[in-house]
Design an enzyme around this catalytic site. Structure first.
Site, short mmCIF file in Angstrom:
data_model
loop_
_atom_site.label_atom_id
_atom_site.label_comp_id
_atom_site.label_asym_id
_atom_site.label_seq_id
_atom_site.Cartn_x
_atom_site.Cartn_y
_atom_site.Cartn_z
CG ASP A 24 -2.59 -1.61 1.56
OD1 ASP A 24 -2.44 -2.32 -0.10
OD2 ASP A 24 -2.99 -1.39 2.20
CD GLU A 72 -7.30 -0.53 2.72
OE1 GLU A 72 -6.56 0.10 3.48
OE2 GLU A 72 -8.41 0.15 3.32
CE LYS A 129 -3.20 -4.52 0.92
NZ LYS A 129 -4.47 -3.20 2.37
CE LYS A 132 -8.32 -0.92 7.39
NZ LYS A 132 -8.45 0.00 6.24
CB VAL A 157 2.37 2.24 5.01
CG1 VAL A 157 4.17 2.87 4.79
CG2 VAL A 157 1.74 2.59 3.78
CB THR A 158 0.37 2.20 8.52
OG1 THR A 158 -0.61 1.02 8.90
CG2 THR A 158 -0.02 3.36 7.95
CB CYS A 162 -2.46 -3.03 5.32
SG CYS A 162 -4.01 -2.15 5.37
CD GLN A 202 4.36 -15.75 22.23
OE1 GLN A 202 3.87 -16.59 22.46
NE2 GLN A 202 4.02 -14.55 22.11
N1 TIU Z 1 -2.68 -0.02 4.72
C1 TIU Z 1 -3.10 0.42 5.51
O1 TIU Z 1 -2.31 0.52 6.43
N2 TIU Z 1 -4.45 0.78 5.67
C2 TIU Z 1 -4.72 1.45 6.67
O2 TIU Z 1 -6.24 2.09 6.74
N3 TIU Z 1 -3.89 1.73 7.95
C3 TIU Z 1 -3.64 2.88 8.73
O3 TIU Z 1 -3.55 2.62 9.22
N4 TIU Z 1 -4.51 3.73 9.10
#
Ligand code: TIU
Length: 223
Positions: A24, A72, A129, A132, A157-158, A162, A202
């Protein structure tokens, strides 16, 4: 076989059976006026990892490894967007609303494009996609099986949303997964730190983490 320095212990992979999965890195999350900022976030923390992610991408391409980009995104009629996802909270702009980069988180809009520094090259996979995780409603698992992929290197990210969701989905499907720690970012540094710690805890319960330098060095020395 490459062995790279990683946490909690060295990670071994063969480039031919591995893919670099870039989660993303689209304008919606890293540039002002997109979905990330509409949720009240400071996007500069995410922009900061673009140069490092680009170095990893170039090294991986140089080694001939498979690259998977994800975005996304939702269909223009939002039929693949659960109503709760759109209505939740009190964002400045909701998914599907028109912002400065087109409709928020809608496929093919300007904001949905991957940043130019990491733009997909010809032949690289691009996965749209609706969730997430990269494996939900995308067919990604089947495409990776078809190509004999068993190991995944993640960045993007993030970190705790995701990236972590995708990595956990992959781990449950049997892939050995590694997260490149300085090529991933969160709007919340403490969530990124916690994610890295919980992945490797772990005895690598979700997978491994390593620096971009460790990945680049190992990949380059394999040539
Ligand atoms: N790609 C992804 O992480 N989608 C999000 O909405 N991330 C947020 O941190 N909001």
């Amino acid at each position: 076989m490459i062995e790279l320095a990683a946490q909690p212990f060295p990670f071994k992979l063969d480039v031919v059976n591995a893919a670099l999965v870039i989660i993303d890195m689209q304008r919606d999350f890293v540039e002002p006026g997109g979905f990330g900022e509409s949720l009240g976030n400071d996007v500069s923390l995410l922009q900061a990892v673009i140069p490092v992610a680009r170095e990893v991408l170039l090294a991986w391409r140089g080694a001939g490894g498979l690259v998977v980009h994800t975005r996304e995104s939702h269909l223009p009629d939002l039929s693949d967007c659960p109503p709760g996802k759109r209505l939740r909270g009190n964002p400045a702009l909701r998914i599907g609303d028109r912002g400065p980069m087109g409709r928020i988180l809608v496929r093919d809009e300007e904001g949905n494009q991957i940043v130019p520094e990491l733009a997909p090259a010809r032949g690289e996979m691009v996965i749209d996609k609706p969730g997430k995780g990269a494996f939900y409603a995308t067919g990604l698992h089947e495409m990776l099986i078809e190509r004999g992929i068993t190991h995944l290197l993640f960045m993007g990210v993030t970190t705790e949303v995701c990236v972590q969701t995708s990595m956990r989905e992959a781990n449950d499907r049997g892939y050995d997964c590694l997260l490149i720690e300085d090529a991933t970012a969160s709007y919340f540094p403490e969530f990124k730190a916690a994610t890295l710690a919980m992945i490797t805890a772990q005895g690598a319960i979700v997978g491994w983490t390593a620096t971009a330098d460790a990945v680049i060095e190992a990949v380059s020395s394999s040539l």
